[in-house]
Design an enzyme around this catalytic site. Structure first.
Site, PDB file in Angstrom:
ATOM      1  CB  VAL A 191      -0.944   0.022   1.228  1.00 25.68           C
ATOM      2  CG1 VAL A 191      -1.733   1.333   1.267  1.00 25.68           C
ATOM      3  CG2 VAL A 191      -1.897  -1.160   1.187  1.00 25.68           C
ATOM      4  CB  ALA A 225       4.808   2.556   1.144  1.00 22.12           C
ATOM      5  CE  LYS A 226       4.999  -1.534   8.264  1.00 21.19           C
ATOM      6  NZ  LYS A 226       5.753  -0.559   9.079  1.00 21.19           N
ATOM      7  N   GLY A 227       3.784  -2.937   3.432  1.00 18.94           N
ATOM      8  CA  GLY A 227       3.301  -4.116   2.722  1.00 18.94           C
ATOM      9  C   GLY A 227       3.760  -5.359   3.425  1.00 18.94           C
TER      10      GLY A 227
END
Ligand code: GLU
Length: 409
Positions: A56, A101-103
Site C-alpha cells: 500500500v 508505504a507498507k506491505g
C-alpha cells in the site's frame, strides 16, 4: 474497529485541532495506490505454496513512498493500509523527504525454510519491481523480515532494473547496508524514553520497565535502556514472559536466547504471563510486539505511568482515551519508533552517494533528529493541551498538507 479505522481516528483528532476541511481530510487519508499480488512458489515438499502479498502506497507528496515489509499470518490489506498511513505521518514528523508505504506477505516465517522464504521474497519482488525503486518506493524490514530478506530484494530487483542498492534499506552492513540500522529502532525508543523521563524530572537509571516483545525492536530497546541503568522487571516474547523484581540481567538473557531462542526457561527470573506483564506496577511499559494489544479492558488494568509505543499501533482508540483520562502518558509510535526509518534514510543517502558513514555519525544524527522531533511534539502538546499523539499527528499532517499545497493538485 479495524486497524486503518483506528489510525484514521487518531488522524481525525488532530485534523479537528487543525480545522481541516472534509475534502482535505479525504485527500490525506486515502491511500494513493494499493496492490495485492499472488505469490506462488514451490515448497520444499514439492507442493505449490500460495501466498498473498500486499503493498500500500499511502502518500508521496513529500518524497518517495517509504516503509517496511511484514511477513506474518495477520498481514492483510487493512493492516497494510493502516501501517502505510502511519509511515506517512512518521516520516513527516521526523522531517524525512519521504512519503509512507507498507506491505508484506501473509505467511508464517517460523514455519518456512530459508529456501522457501527466499523464493517468496524473490517472487514478491518480481511482482512489484516496477512499483518500487530508489525514487519511487523503498521497502525495509518489519516484523518477520530482516537484513537477509532485504538483500534478496536488492538482488532480485537488479535483475529487472540494474544495480540500485538504494531500492531497499535495512540491508546487511557488508552488503550495502548501514552501520546502526539494525539497532536503530531500539536505540531511538531508548532516546525518546530518556527525553520523556527528563520532562518528568526523572532519569532512565533507577526507573522500572516492562517490555512486551523481544524481537529486533524489544531486544535492542532493552539493551540500550539497561546500558543507561534501567531496571527492567519483566520481558516477554510470543511464548511467555519472565519477571525479576531485582531487574533482569539483559546480557544473561541474551546468552540464554542465543541457545534456546525463547524466553521460557530463562533462569534469571520467575515465569510470568504476557497479561501480567502488561498490567504490572512499573514506571514505564513498552509494547514492542504486535499492534492492537490494548483494548478498553486492558487499559483500565494498566498500572504503568508512561507507555512508550515501540510497536506500531499497539493501542486502540478507546484504550487511548482511557489512558488520557487516567493521566497515563503515551508516547506515540510515529515518534517513539521513528529511529528505524531515520537510519533507513541515512542508509539510502549513503547508497545514493556511494559513501559510508561511521556508526558515531549515524547515532549522533539519529539522536539529534529524535530529540528535536520530541521537543516539537512536547511543546505543541503543552501549548494546545492535547495528547502527545494528537500533537505528533498535528505536526505531521501540517507538513504533508503543506507539501500538497506547494506541489499543487
Ligand atoms: N518498519 C519500520 C517502521 O515501521 C521501518 C520502516 C523503514 O525503515 O522504512 O517504521
Amino acid at each position: 474497529m479495524q486497524a486503518f479505522e483506528a489510525t484514521n481516528h487518531f488522524f481525525d483528532q488532530a485534523a479537528k485541532e487543525l480545522e481541516l476541511t472534509s475534502n482535505v481530510r479525504t485527500l490525506l487519508i486515502t491511500p494513493d495506490r494499493e496492490v495485492r499480488v499472488e505469490v506462488a512458489i514451490e515448497m520444499d515438499s514439492g507442493k505449490i505454496g500460495n501466498f498473498i502479498g500486499y503493498r500500500v502506497q499511502h502518500d508521496n507528496a513529500r518524497g518517495p513512498f517509504k516503509g517496511g515489509l511484514r511477513y506474518h499470518p495477520m498481514v492483510d490489506q487493512d493492516e497494510a493500509r493502516s501501517l502505510a498511513s502511519l509511515m506517512t505521518w512518521k516520516t513527516a514528523l521526523v522531517d524525512l523527504p519521504y512519503g509512507g508505504a507498507k506491505g508484506g506477505v501473509n505467511c508464517d516465517p517460523n514455519k518456512l525454510s530459508k529456501g522457501e522464504l527466499e523464493r517468496i521474497t524473490r517472487k514478491f519482488t518480481e511482482k512489484i519491481h516496477d512499483l518500487i525503486g530508489p525514487q519511487k518506493d523503498i521497502p525495509a524490514p518489519d516484523m518477520g523480515t530482516d537484513a537477509q530478506v532485504m538483500a534478496w530484494i536488492m538482488n532480485e530487483y537488479a535483475k529487472y532494473e540494474g544495480f540500485h542498492p538504494a531500492c531497499v534499506t535495512g540491508k546487511p552492513v557488508e552488503f550495502h547496508g548501514s552501520e546502526g540500522r539494525e539497532a536503530a529502532t531500539g536505540f531511538g525508543v531508548a532516546i525518546v524514553t530518556r527525553e520523556v523521563l527528563a520532562k518528568l524530572k526523572s532519569t532512565v537509571a533507577g526507573t522500572t520497565f516492562a517490555i512486551q516483545g523481544y524481537g529486533n525492536v524489544g531486544s535492542h530497546t532493552a539493551r540500550r535502556l539497561a546500558a543507561m541503568g534501567a531496571k527492567i522487571l519483566s520481558i516477554s516474547d510470543a511464548y511467555g514472559a519472565v519477571h525479576n523484581p531485582e531487574g533482569i540481567d539483559i546480557a544473561e538473557l541474551d546468552r540464554h536466547m542465543a541457545v534456546s531462542h525463547k524466553i521460557v526457561g530463562f533462569k534469571g527470573g520467575d515465569t510470568t504471563t504476557n497479561e501480567q506483564l502488561l498490567t504490572m506496577p512499573v514506571d514505564v511499559l513498552i509494547p514492542a510486539a504486535l499492534g492492537g494489544v490494548f483494548d478498553a479492558e486492558r487499559a483500565k488494568a494498566v498500572q504503568a505511568r508512561i507507555i512508550v509505543e515501540a510497536a506500531n499501533g499497539p493501542i486502540w482508540p478507546e484504550a487511548d482515551q482511557i489512558f488520557n483520562e487516567r493521566g497515563i502518558l503515551v508516547v506515540p509510535d510515529i515518534l517513539a519508533n521513528a529511529g528505524g526509518v531515520i537510519v533507513s534514510y541515512f542508509e539510502w543517502v549513503q547508497n545514493l552517494q556511494h559513501f559510508r558513514w561511521p556508526l558515531e555519525q549515524i547515532e549522533r544524527e539519529e539522536e539529534r533528529k529524535l530529540v528535536s522531533a520530541f521537543e516539537d511534539v512536547y511543546k505543541l502538546a503543552q501549548r494546545k493541551s492535547v495528547s502527545l499523539r494528537t500533537a505528533a499527528f498535528m505536526k505531521a499532517i501540517a507538513r504533508v498538507g503543506r507539501a500538497h499545497v506547494l506541489g499543487g493538485m
